[in-house]
Design an enzyme around this catalytic site. Structure first.
Site, short mmCIF file in Angstrom:
data_model
loop_
_atom_site.label_atom_id
_atom_site.label_comp_id
_atom_site.label_asym_id
_atom_site.label_seq_id
_atom_site.Cartn_x
_atom_site.Cartn_y
_atom_site.Cartn_z
N ASP A 22 4.80 -9.66 -5.74
CA ASP A 22 3.48 -9.16 -5.36
C ASP A 22 3.30 -7.72 -5.84
O ASP A 22 2.90 -6.84 -5.08
CB ASP A 22 3.28 -9.28 -3.85
CG ASP A 22 1.80 -9.23 -3.47
OD1 ASP A 22 0.96 -9.49 -4.36
OD2 ASP A 22 1.50 -8.93 -2.31
N GLN A 79 -2.94 -2.60 6.80
CA GLN A 79 -2.89 -3.91 7.44
C GLN A 79 -2.54 -4.90 6.34
O GLN A 79 -3.15 -4.89 5.29
CB GLN A 79 -4.27 -4.20 8.04
CG GLN A 79 -4.55 -5.67 8.28
CD GLN A 79 -3.94 -6.15 9.58
OE1 GLN A 79 -4.15 -5.56 10.62
NE2 GLN A 79 -3.18 -7.21 9.51
N GLY A 80 -1.55 -5.68 6.59
CA GLY A 80 -1.21 -6.65 5.57
C GLY A 80 -0.92 -7.99 6.21
O GLY A 80 -1.09 -8.15 7.42
N TYR A 97 1.80 -9.26 6.79
CA TYR A 97 2.95 -9.18 7.68
C TYR A 97 2.53 -8.61 9.02
O TYR A 97 3.08 -8.94 10.05
CB TYR A 97 3.99 -8.30 7.02
CG TYR A 97 5.30 -8.16 7.76
CD1 TYR A 97 6.24 -9.19 7.74
CD2 TYR A 97 5.61 -7.00 8.45
CE1 TYR A 97 7.45 -9.05 8.41
CE2 TYR A 97 6.81 -6.85 9.11
CZ TYR A 97 7.74 -7.89 9.09
OH TYR A 97 8.93 -7.75 9.75
N GLY A 98 1.53 -7.76 9.00
CA GLY A 98 1.08 -7.12 10.23
C GLY A 98 0.55 -5.74 9.93
O GLY A 98 0.34 -5.39 8.77
N ILE A 125 -2.33 2.87 9.37
CA ILE A 125 -2.62 3.28 8.00
C ILE A 125 -2.78 2.10 7.08
O ILE A 125 -3.04 2.26 5.90
CB ILE A 125 -1.54 4.24 7.45
CG1 ILE A 125 -0.16 3.62 7.63
CG2 ILE A 125 -1.62 5.59 8.14
CD1 ILE A 125 0.93 4.46 7.00
#
Ligand SMILES: *[C@@H]1O[C@H](CO)[C@@H](O)[C@H](O)[C@H]1NC(C)=O
Ligand SMILES: *[C@@H]1O[C@H](CO)[C@@H](O)[C@H](O)[C@H]1NC(C)=O
Ligand SMILES: *[C@@H]1O[C@H](CO)[C@@H](O)[C@H](O)[C@H]1NC(C)=O
Ligand SMILES: *[C@@H]1O[C@H](CO)[C@@H](O)[C@H](O)[C@H]1NC(C)=O
Ligand SMILES: *[C@@H]1O[C@H](CO)[C@@H](O)[C@H](O)[C@H]1NC(C)=O
Length: 949
Positions: free
Chosen positions: A744, A626-627, A629-630, A624
């Site tokens: 952020d 993607q950032g 971090y993963g 759902i």
């Protein structure tokens, strides 16, 4: 003694065998090496692929030869892709193209290759993409291609291929795309093609096809586009075509068709109809068209009777062309009335050369509507005189998407280009240049779709929207030619290029057709992918060959290496065999121990198996977001609990101790406006965090016009989101121990639960606020590398690298402005803070307020704008504190008229149910799927770092 010696001999022998097998296993299969040589020789000037003579194909960077990264079962390397796009190749296609048993992609697009398509291509049983378009190929289509069991896409367009479409193509069970336009194909379209279960695009325009249109084509279950323009068919349009359930575009221009127009009411999503330039007669059926309709072109036929009522009130109509027919009656103002046009939308109504007697209804026509009645009986009449001229055509010349932020940048000091959309002014960076074309778009005017196109392409490529810059022009077809520039992300001063892996990633997204299809924009063509300096050497090109080493030297090196390897490995392997065992045991023991000792109150430790099961083995369908971090997955446990799982990717993994420290910290944070951590998984070398699942997605999803959330949040709901988020952040600043600066905050990090309660996400990944040191002195800031999301970054923090609580206040202020205006923080280089400030100072503040939220109490809106702008002051000291922000929002809430709040009670309690927002019923069923996969939504791109203490 003799025993030991025997053992030594045996081991040496084994090692030798291993090395020999190993050495062999790293070379390309001999059949494929020979095939590549034959292919090179069949091109006219074999020197165009000069580096195809040096070393092993799969190991020596041969131009366009992409191999599997490991040996296959036969112990050899194999070619997976031949990517020979736009290399000025001439000559013919060798039959040796059929010798790559494992090849998946064959791409020779946009060269000058002549001759016919070798039937041997039918032997490539693993082939997915057959891309031969844009050459000078002749001859007919080999029947053998019809038996390729894995073919997804066949592109032979823009060649001179003749003869019929082989009936065998009806076996292409997996094929989705038939692109065969602009050739000389003849004969009837085989009715058998109606068996193709997955076909979505059938582009056969500009050929010599004849015979009747097969009625059976209506049975194609997935067909989205049927484009057959400029052929010579007999008879009429089969009435069965009105049953095509998925069809979006029906283009049968200039096909010598006759008879009546079938009633197309039964096609639910039809957006684009072009039946112009035929001999269609009778009256136009009074059909009800889809609200998605953008284009109706029935010009140059023999049609009579009135304009059907169904052509009125179409909210997305861009062009209605009825010219050169014998239509009569009046042109009803219902066609454009009741429609609001924004500045980018236009409606062209070309009614020339018919028998219309006038306009019925209001003659007050909006300027966005371009009506032409020339050549009708109505025309000498004064009341319509304004419309007795030709319509202005859609501009065909090169146009660019508006952006102007680079005008004032110093011209000499940029060796590359200024990125027009960049959040940092005058960001000089090296773009990737891509020739791109929409082959069969479902629209006829582009400006109204700029934005959705940008979103479509950048989210497909997983880049930020501001990285894309484009110019475009319409070409014959009509096709939409684009010149794309993709700029790197601005991270730190001095970084202005892509790294190699990102260039290769973006390139393969295009060349492997991995960008998901868009319905409205249709299929795309890749015309070129140009790598200038500094990227020139990222992909081997024929000219970049450098064969410095002689064959003798190579042989020497190889022999030396093998001998060395035998001796070395004999010794080394003994050690490895012994020590590896020991080490392995040590590691696994350590893991087991640490897991056993791992008990953190309030959060659960999940096993890797549980994670795997909940996400269907981390299937893409569960992804759902993607950032940095993963990836983020939606997980469903066996008991039905739904969660969001953040899975650390390589580079985000932390030491076990740091990871646990962080979980312990997160587990102590509890607030109704923070997304709760439920558990974690630390097994099999993976680190995952398990959070509560937020069914209404991100705030940003609700502010953009998306398919998913059609209805907008009311002002009351927006205010409540603002207040909730502020309270969550205030808690982080003041109640968390140690205090946490979010760093952020952005609209994609504010999530909405099923009751539309706002919850702040992605906090606390080691973003600790400064705390008092041993002497009790609290440093005023945390100083680290500048991280955060462009558009939300506190300018002061950006300049000084000093992070304070006011940096969060700034970012939150930007979110408030998004709530108020619906705008993105940065659009086409325009910064939201600047835009709203300008409007505010000119007294035009209501001109930028989001009209999608319906009516609102202007007094409250004004106060909210004032607060938001105050949060976004450049001077840190002029911004309010978080506590002041919360207080002011509560004041505004108190001022809200009863009618706006309906039956709401006080703010502290759960009033989510009572806000009867227009959207709640229609949106709650939507699962959380982030629409912004540009790299940093659920989990930000901020690399976790522990703040100095
Ligand atoms: C073959 O490739 C493997 C991995 O790709 C590598 O470990 C091995 O050293 C290579 N062997 C030779 C002889 O090049
Ligand atoms: C192939 O290209 C890669 C990346 O540019 C480079 O690291 C490698 O040394 C090249 N290999 C050969 C054999 O030229
Ligand atoms: C080889 O390719 C596969 C997918 O094709 C990928 O998962 C794997 O990580 C690659 N291995 C290496 C060593 O690059
Ligand atoms: C196509 O697929 C259907 C069902 O999946 C199968 O029965 C049929 O044999 C396939 N045809 C070919 C030619 O592979
Ligand atoms: C119509 O199609 C024929 C070929 O079928 C072509 O020669 C002609 O130029 C086309 N006319 C227009 C106006 O495109």
């Amino acid at each position: 003694m003799s025993k030991l010696r025997f053992l030594w001999v045996v081991i040496s022998f084994l090692v030798f065998v291993l090395v020999v097998v190993d050495g062999q296993s790293n070379s390309t299969h001999p059949t494929e090496v020979t095939a590549l040589q034959l292919i090179r020789e069949s091109f006219n000037d074999p020197d165009t692929l000069s580096n195809w003579r040096r070393g092993d194909p799969c190991q020596s960077n041969w131009t366009g030869v992409l191999c599997f990264n490991r040996t296959l079962d036969d112990g050899y390397l194999h070619v997976r892709e031949l990517q020979l796009l736009s290399l000025n190749l001439s000559g013919t296609l060798s039959p040796a193209f059929g010798r790559f048993a494992n090849m998946e992609i064959l791409d020779v697009m946009w060269n000058d290759i002549t001759g016919s398509i070798p039937k041997e291509i039918g032997e490539l049983t693993n082939l997915r993409l057959l891309l031969l378009n844009g050459n000078e190929l002749t001859g007919s289509l080999p029947e053998e291609i019809g038996y390729l069991p894995n073919l997804d896409r066949i592109q032979i367009d823009q060649n001179h291929i003749s003869g019929p479409i082989p009936t065998s193509f009806a076996n292409l069970n997996k094929t989705k795309h038939f692109h065969m336009n602009n050739n000389s194909l003849s004969g009837q379209i085989p009715p058998e093609l109606s068996r193709l279960p997955l076909l979505v695009h059938m582009l056969l325009d500009n050929n010599n096809l004849s015979g009747t249109l097969p009625p059976e084509l209506s049975q194609l279950p997935q067909l989205l586009i049927l484009q057959l323009d400029n052929n010579h068919f007999e008879g009429g349009i089969p009435s069965s075509y009105s049953n095509m359930q998925q069809l979006l575009k029906l283009s049968l221009r200039n096909c010598t068709l006759e008879g009546p127009i079938p009633d197309l009411s039964g096609i639910p999503k039809l957006a684009y109809i072009d039946l112009s330039n035929n001999n269609l007669n009778g009256s136009i059926p009074d059909m009800t068209l889809s609200n998605d309709t953008t284009t109706i072109d029935l010009s140059r036929n023999l049609l009579t009777g009135p304009i059907p009522r169904g052509f009125s009130g179409l909210p997305n109509l861009q062009r209605l062309s009825l010219f050169n027919n014998s239509l009569n009656g009046t042109v009803s103002s219902n066609i454009w009335q009741n429609r609001t046009f924004n500045s980018t939308e236009r409606l062209i109504l070309d009614m020339q050369n018919n028998r219309f007697s006038g306009i019925s209804g209001s003659i007050n026509i909006p300027t966005n509507v371009n009506l032409s009645l020339q050549g009708n009986p109505a025309c000498p009449n004064d009341s319509v005189a304004d419309y007795c001229r030709s319509p202005s055509a859609i501009v065909n010349s090169l146009q660019s998407v508006p952006s102007n932020s680079t005008e004032n940048c110093p011209p000499q000091s940029c060796p590359y280009e200024y990125a027009p959309g960049s959040p940092v002014p005058c960001f000089c960076a090296a773009p990737l240049l891509i020739g791109y074309r929409l082959k069969s778009p479902g629209i006829s005017d582009f400006p109204a779709y700029f934005y959705s196109f940008e979103v479509y392409l950048t989210s497909g490529l997983k880049i930020n929207q501001y990285q894309l810059d484009l110019t475009y022009e319409w070409q014959k077809g009509p096709r939409l030619r684009m010149y794309l520039k993709i700029f790197p992300v601005y991270t730190v001063p001095g970084s202005n290029t892509f790294n190699r892996s990102e260039v290769l990633r973006i390139r393969s997204m295009f060349t492997q057709w991995e960008i998901p299809d868009s319905e409205i924009f249709g299929p795309y063509e890749l015309l070129n992918f140009t790598l200038l300096d500094p990227y020139k050497d990222f992909i081997p090109t024929p000219t970049s060959s450098s064969s410095g080493i002689s064959k003798g030297a190579v042989a020497g090196i190889v022999v030396g290496a093998i001998v060395g390897a035998v001796l070395l490995s004999a010794f080394v392997s003994l050690y490895i065999l012994r020590f590896h065992r020991k080490k392995y045991h040590a590691i696994s023991k350590k893991r087991r121990i640490s897991r056993a000792s791992l008990k953190i109150e309030g959060v659960k430790s999940f096993t890797y198996e549980e994670m795997k099961h909940a996400t269907h083995n981390f299937d893409v369908s569960s992804e759902i977001g993607q950032g940095g971090y993963g990836k983020v997955y939606k997980g469903v446990f066996t008991d039905g609990t739904v969660v969001a799982i953040k899975r650390a990717q390589e580079g985000s993994l932390q030491g076990e101790k740091e990871f646990l420290t962080e979980i312990e910290l997160l587990s102590r944070l509890h607030h109704r406006n923070l997304v709760s951590l439920l558990g974690f998984c630390d097994e099999e070398g993976e680190q995952m965090l398990v959070y509560e699942f937020m069914s209404n997605g991100t705030l940003r999803d609700h502010l953009s016009v998306t398919e998913k959330y059609k209805e907008s949040l009311s002002f009351a709901m927006r205010l409540r989101v603002a207040l909730g988020s502020s309270k969550g952040i205030l808690y982080l600043h003041t109640e968390a121990n140690p205090p946490i600066f979010h760093r952020d905050i952005k609209a994609t990090n504010i999530l909405l639960d099923s009751k539309f309660i706002a919850k702040v996400a992605d906090f606390g990944l080691s973003r600790l606020a400064p705390v008092a040191d041993m002497e009790g002195i609290v440093p005023g800031h945390v100083s680290t590398v500048v991280k955060g999301t462009p558009g939300y970054l506190d300018p002061e923090y950006f300049l000084t690298h000093k992070l304070t609580d006011k940096s969060d206040v700034y970012s939150l202020g930007v979110v408030f402005l998004e709530l108020l205006t619906g705008m993105h923080p940065i659009t086409h280089g325009k910064n939201i803070v600047r835009e709203v400030n300008i409007a505010y100072r000119s007294g035009l503040i209501f001109s930028v307020i989001d009209s999608k939220m319906g009516s609102y109490p202007s007094e409250c809106v004004e106060k909210f704008v004032t607060l938001a702008l105050k949060c976004c002051k450049e001077e840190t000291d002029e911004r309010p504190s978080m506590a002041e922000v919360v207080r002011e929002l509560e004041n505004i809430w108190q001022m809200m008229p009863e009618s706006e709040l309906r039956t709401q009670d006080s703010l502290g309690t759960d009033h989510g149910k009572n806000v009867s927002s227009p959207s709640s019923s229609s949106t709650t069923k939507n699962p959380y799927v982030s629409s912004d996969i540009s790299g940093s939504d659920l989990v930000s791109g901020v690399v976790p770092t522990i703040a100095p203490r």
